[in-house]
Design a protein around this motif. Structure first.
Motif, PDB file in Angstrom:
ATOM      1  N   GLU A  89      26.722 -21.287 -33.917  1.00 35.98           N
ATOM      2  CA  GLU A  89      27.853 -20.841 -34.735  1.00 35.98           C
ATOM      3  C   GLU A  89      28.817 -19.979 -33.933  1.00 35.98           C
ATOM      4  O   GLU A  89      30.042 -20.075 -34.104  1.00 35.98           O
ATOM      5  CB  GLU A  89      27.321 -20.079 -35.948  1.00 35.98           C
ATOM      6  CG  GLU A  89      26.506 -20.956 -36.897  1.00 35.98           C
ATOM      7  CD  GLU A  89      25.686 -20.156 -37.889  1.00 35.98           C
ATOM      8  OE1 GLU A  89      25.268 -20.721 -38.924  1.00 35.98           O
ATOM      9  OE2 GLU A  89      25.447 -18.944 -37.635  1.00 35.98           O
ATOM     10  N   ALA A  90      28.274 -19.150 -33.035  1.00 38.20           N
ATOM     11  CA  ALA A  90      29.132 -18.310 -32.186  1.00 38.20           C
ATOM     12  C   ALA A  90      30.017 -19.177 -31.291  1.00 38.20           C
ATOM     13  O   ALA A  90      31.189 -18.844 -31.047  1.00 38.20           O
ATOM     14  CB  ALA A  90      28.278 -17.373 -31.338  1.00 38.20           C
ATOM     15  N   GLN A  91      29.471 -20.293 -30.826  1.00 40.27           N
ATOM     16  CA  GLN A  91      30.267 -21.204 -30.000  1.00 40.27           C
ATOM     17  C   GLN A  91      31.419 -21.806 -30.797  1.00 40.27           C
ATOM     18  O   GLN A  91      32.527 -21.991 -30.266  1.00 40.27           O
ATOM     19  CB  GLN A  91      29.365 -22.314 -29.446  1.00 40.27           C
ATOM     20  CG  GLN A  91      28.378 -21.835 -28.393  1.00 40.27           C
ATOM     21  CD  GLN A  91      27.433 -22.939 -27.950  1.00 40.27           C
ATOM     22  OE1 GLN A  91      27.375 -24.013 -28.559  1.00 40.27           O
ATOM     23  NE2 GLN A  91      26.673 -22.688 -26.893  1.00 40.27           N
ATOM     24  N   LEU A  92      31.172 -22.088 -32.074  1.00 36.77           N
ATOM     25  CA  LEU A  92      32.243 -22.607 -32.930  1.00 36.77           C
ATOM     26  C   LEU A  92      33.357 -21.572 -33.086  1.00 36.77           C
ATOM     27  O   LEU A  92      34.547 -21.898 -32.999  1.00 36.77           O
ATOM     28  CB  LEU A  92      31.687 -22.996 -34.301  1.00 36.77           C
ATOM     29  CG  LEU A  92      30.728 -24.188 -34.358  1.00 36.77           C
ATOM     30  CD1 LEU A  92      30.227 -24.394 -35.786  1.00 36.77           C
ATOM     31  CD2 LEU A  92      31.414 -25.454 -33.859  1.00 36.77           C
ATOM     32  N   VAL A  93      32.965 -20.322 -33.323  1.00 34.35           N
ATOM     33  CA  VAL A  93      33.957 -19.252 -33.475  1.00 34.35           C
ATOM     34  C   VAL A  93      34.784 -19.121 -32.195  1.00 34.35           C
ATOM     35  O   VAL A  93      36.018 -18.993 -32.240  1.00 34.35           O
ATOM     36  CB  VAL A  93      33.276 -17.915 -33.823  1.00 34.35           C
ATOM     37  CG1 VAL A  93      34.322 -16.796 -33.910  1.00 34.35           C
ATOM     38  CG2 VAL A  93      32.517 -18.018 -35.138  1.00 34.35           C
ATOM     39  N   GLU A  94      34.124 -19.158 -31.055  1.00 38.26           N
ATOM     40  CA  GLU A  94      34.834 -19.037 -29.777  1.00 38.26           C
ATOM     41  C   GLU A  94      35.790 -20.203 -29.561  1.00 38.26           C
ATOM     42  O   GLU A  94      36.886 -20.026 -29.022  1.00 38.26           O
ATOM     43  CB  GLU A  94      33.831 -18.956 -28.618  1.00 38.26           C
ATOM     44  CG  GLU A  94      33.052 -17.646 -28.563  1.00 38.26           C
ATOM     45  CD  GLU A  94      33.970 -16.438 -28.387  1.00 38.26           C
ATOM     46  OE1 GLU A  94      35.060 -16.578 -27.789  1.00 38.26           O
ATOM     47  OE2 GLU A  94      33.595 -15.348 -28.865  1.00 38.26           O
ATOM     48  N   ARG A  95      35.401 -21.390 -29.981  1.00 38.11           N
ATOM     49  CA  ARG A  95      36.300 -22.547 -29.855  1.00 38.11           C
ATOM     50  C   ARG A  95      37.548 -22.362 -30.706  1.00 38.11           C
ATOM     51  O   ARG A  95      38.653 -22.698 -30.279  1.00 38.11           O
ATOM     52  CB  ARG A  95      35.563 -23.827 -30.253  1.00 38.11           C
ATOM     53  CG  ARG A  95      34.530 -24.274 -29.236  1.00 38.11           C
ATOM     54  CD  ARG A  95      33.747 -25.483 -29.735  1.00 38.11           C
ATOM     55  NE  ARG A  95      34.606 -26.645 -29.942  1.00 38.11           N
ATOM     56  CZ  ARG A  95      34.159 -27.817 -30.406  1.00 38.11           C
ATOM     57  NH1 ARG A  95      32.867 -27.950 -30.722  1.00 38.11           N
ATOM     58  NH2 ARG A  95      34.986 -28.833 -30.561  1.00 38.11           N
ATOM     59  N   SER A 155      43.961 -21.804 -31.228  1.00 37.19           N
ATOM     60  CA  SER A 155      44.362 -21.398 -32.577  1.00 37.19           C
ATOM     61  C   SER A 155      44.883 -22.571 -33.410  1.00 37.19           C
ATOM     62  O   SER A 155      44.964 -22.484 -34.633  1.00 37.19           O
ATOM     63  CB  SER A 155      45.432 -20.310 -32.500  1.00 37.19           C
ATOM     64  OG  SER A 155      46.568 -20.785 -31.780  1.00 37.19           O
ATOM     65  N   ASN A 156      45.248 -23.669 -32.743  1.00 39.94           N
ATOM     66  CA  ASN A 156      45.738 -24.851 -33.464  1.00 39.94           C
ATOM     67  C   ASN A 156      44.592 -25.698 -34.015  1.00 39.94           C
ATOM     68  O   ASN A 156      44.821 -26.622 -34.793  1.00 39.94           O
ATOM     69  CB  ASN A 156      46.603 -25.710 -32.535  1.00 39.94           C
ATOM     70  CG  ASN A 156      47.891 -25.017 -32.142  1.00 39.94           C
ATOM     71  OD1 ASN A 156      48.493 -24.310 -32.948  1.00 39.94           O
ATOM     72  ND2 ASN A 156      48.322 -25.205 -30.898  1.00 39.94           N
ATOM     73  N   ASN A 157      43.393 -25.394 -33.575  1.00 41.56           N
ATOM     74  CA  ASN A 157      42.223 -26.135 -34.042  1.00 41.56           C
ATOM     75  C   ASN A 157      41.795 -25.579 -35.397  1.00 41.56           C
ATOM     76  O   ASN A 157      41.262 -24.479 -35.488  1.00 41.56           O
ATOM     77  CB  ASN A 157      41.088 -26.010 -33.028  1.00 41.56           C
ATOM     78  CG  ASN A 157      39.959 -26.998 -33.304  1.00 41.56           C
ATOM     79  OD1 ASN A 157      39.979 -27.735 -34.289  1.00 41.56           O
ATOM     80  ND2 ASN A 157      38.971 -27.006 -32.430  1.00 41.56           N
ATOM     81  N   LYS A 158      42.040 -26.342 -36.447  1.00 43.94           N
ATOM     82  CA  LYS A 158      41.764 -25.863 -37.807  1.00 43.94           C
ATOM     83  C   LYS A 158      40.469 -26.402 -38.399  1.00 43.94           C
ATOM     84  O   LYS A 158      40.059 -25.989 -39.486  1.00 43.94           O
ATOM     85  CB  LYS A 158      42.927 -26.244 -38.739  1.00 43.94           C
ATOM     86  CG  LYS A 158      44.275 -25.684 -38.297  1.00 43.94           C
ATOM     87  CD  LYS A 158      44.247 -24.173 -38.201  1.00 43.94           C
ATOM     88  CE  LYS A 158      45.597 -23.609 -37.782  1.00 43.94           C
ATOM     89  NZ  LYS A 158      45.554 -22.134 -37.579  1.00 43.94           N
ATOM     90  N   ASN A 204      44.853 -10.846 -38.325  1.00 40.85           N
ATOM     91  CA  ASN A 204      45.056 -12.210 -37.809  1.00 40.85           C
ATOM     92  C   ASN A 204      44.024 -12.622 -36.750  1.00 40.85           C
ATOM     93  O   ASN A 204      44.155 -13.681 -36.139  1.00 40.85           O
ATOM     94  CB  ASN A 204      46.467 -12.389 -37.244  1.00 40.85           C
ATOM     95  CG  ASN A 204      47.528 -12.220 -38.312  1.00 40.85           C
ATOM     96  OD1 ASN A 204      47.348 -12.673 -39.451  1.00 40.85           O
ATOM     97  ND2 ASN A 204      48.627 -11.571 -37.959  1.00 40.85           N
ATOM     98  N   GLU A 205      43.011 -11.826 -36.543  1.00 36.90           N
ATOM     99  CA  GLU A 205      41.954 -12.185 -35.598  1.00 36.90           C
ATOM    100  C   GLU A 205      40.947 -13.112 -36.280  1.00 36.90           C
ATOM    101  O   GLU A 205      40.576 -12.913 -37.446  1.00 36.90           O
ATOM    102  CB  GLU A 205      41.230 -10.921 -35.119  1.00 36.90           C
ATOM    103  CG  GLU A 205      40.072 -11.211 -34.166  1.00 36.90           C
ATOM    104  CD  GLU A 205      39.270  -9.972 -33.843  1.00 36.90           C
ATOM    105  OE1 GLU A 205      38.584  -9.956 -32.801  1.00 36.90           O
ATOM    106  OE2 GLU A 205      39.307  -9.008 -34.647  1.00 36.90           O
ATOM    107  N   ILE A 206      40.512 -14.142 -35.570  1.00 34.76           N
ATOM    108  CA  ILE A 206      39.456 -15.027 -36.077  1.00 34.76           C
ATOM    109  C   ILE A 206      38.114 -14.343 -35.853  1.00 34.76           C
ATOM    110  O   ILE A 206      37.709 -14.098 -34.709  1.00 34.76           O
ATOM    111  CB  ILE A 206      39.503 -16.390 -35.367  1.00 34.76           C
ATOM    112  CG1 ILE A 206      40.806 -17.116 -35.712  1.00 34.76           C
ATOM    113  CG2 ILE A 206      38.297 -17.254 -35.772  1.00 34.76           C
ATOM    114  CD1 ILE A 206      41.004 -18.413 -34.957  1.00 34.76           C
ATOM    115  N   VAL A 207      37.450 -14.028 -36.938  1.00 38.15           N
ATOM    116  CA  VAL A 207      36.214 -13.256 -36.851  1.00 38.15           C
ATOM    117  C   VAL A 207      34.981 -14.058 -37.254  1.00 38.15           C
ATOM    118  O   VAL A 207      33.850 -13.626 -37.011  1.00 38.15           O
ATOM    119  CB  VAL A 207      36.301 -11.995 -37.736  1.00 38.15           C
ATOM    120  CG1 VAL A 207      37.379 -11.052 -37.220  1.00 38.15           C
ATOM    121  CG2 VAL A 207      36.548 -12.365 -39.201  1.00 38.15           C
ATOM    122  N   ALA A 208      35.199 -15.214 -37.869  1.00 34.15           N
ATOM    123  CA  ALA A 208      34.051 -15.974 -38.382  1.00 34.15           C
ATOM    124  C   ALA A 208      34.396 -17.449 -38.481  1.00 34.15           C
ATOM    125  O   ALA A 208      35.558 -17.863 -38.335  1.00 34.15           O
ATOM    126  CB  ALA A 208      33.623 -15.433 -39.742  1.00 34.15           C
TER     127      ALA A 208
END
Length: 300
Positions: free
Chosen positions: A124-130, A135-138, A194-198
């Motif tokens: 799951e951490a790898q998904l968050v990092e991706r 940022s365009n990857n939704k 605006n930070e992706i945290v999860a």
């Protein structure tokens, strides 16, 4: 080698070749279609659940949180119902109480969560990092093997989009006292707007769906092979009856004529090509008889 085979054998070989090619093409096309259908089925289930959980989160954020927010500073214990993620997870736990859906999984996997229950594992951490790196990857989809079997997952990024979220996650001194009393001061802080945290992840069991697709493929292929076999046998019978047997009959008559037996005729009642060939052979036989009589007359 083929030139030494009779027409019947050649026709049989041709029909077998057509049969094999038809089965292979149909098998490939059917397998692709059923796999695509199975993929759509599991994707549809995951998307429905994802939208449902997002509706729960939105409702909690817009309706529940404002009602309970004022109590966060006065209550001794933190009220988790004010958190959209908590509401979504709890409702999904109720959903999983049904035996049919016990292997469905909903996660809001966070790198730095307040509640360690939401801590992202390595995958799951790898998904968050991706998501963070692009940022365009939704959305990220794929398959993953878990102890309960293979699952299809859909993951979407969760970012801090509301300034109100930072009241609990920016710094320790700004957090509600009840939150600190419940979860401590070690985790869940330092988030930024605006930070992706999860990563919001829905996992749907896929083994049964694809097994059903494989079973359907087997049944349909068995039926198609039976149908193709019947068609090939029927074509073989009709070709023998309508063409090969008539040609063999003409061959036998031609053999007798070639040895001097002029008492037989090439009898054909049909007006098709073989019938036309019989008429031509009879005409040729008549010409041959006339030529033989002329030769005999000259000899005499």
């Amino acid at each position: 080698m083929l030139k030494n085979l009779n027409i019947g054998t050649k026709v049989n070989l041709l029909l077998i070749l057509v049969f094999i090619i038809s089965i292979l093409v149909t098998s490939t096309a059917l397998s692709t279609l059923l796999q695509h259908r199975a993929q759509n089925e599991v994707t549809s289930k995951a998307l429905i659940l994802m939208r449902t959980m997002n509706s729960v989160r939105t409702y909690t954020q817009e309706r529940i949180n404002p009602l309970l927010k004022s109590r966060l500073e006065t209550e001794a214990q933190f009220i988790p119902e004010t958190v959209p993620a908590y509401s979504a997870i709890k409702i999904f736990e109720k959903f999983r109480n049904d035996e049919e859906y016990k292997n469905f999984i909903y996660r809001e996997a966070t790198l730095n969560p307040t509640n360690l229950r939401d801590k992202a594992d390595r995958f799951e951490a790898q998904l968050v990092e991706r998501f963070r790196q692009n940022s365009n990857n939704k959305e990220i989809t794929g398959f993953r093997n878990l102890p309960q079997g293979e699952v299809f997952y859909i993951a979407r990024p969760l970012a801090v989009t509301q300034p109100s979220c930072l009241e609990c996650h920016s710094t320790v001194d700004k957090a509600p006292k009840s939150l600190l009393a419940t979860y401590g001061t070690e985790h869940g802080f330092g988030w930024r707007l605006n930070e992706i945290v999860a990563a919001q992840i829905i996992s749907v069991p896929s083994e049964e769906v694809f097994k059903d697709a494989a079973h359907t493929w087997s049944l349909m292929m068995g039926l198609l092979i039976a149908i193709f076999a019947i068609v090939v046998l029927l074509l073989n019978f009709l070709i023998k009856k309508a063409i090969i047997q008539r040609i063999r009959k003409m061959e036998k008559i031609a053999q007798r004529v070639s040895t001097g037996d002029m008492s037989v005729d090439f009898e054909e009642k049909s007006n098709d090509e073989i019938g036309g060939l019989a008429v031509a052979f009879n005409r040729m036989k008549s010409s041959l008889e006339i030529a033989l009589k002329l030769l005999r007359g000259q000899d005499n």
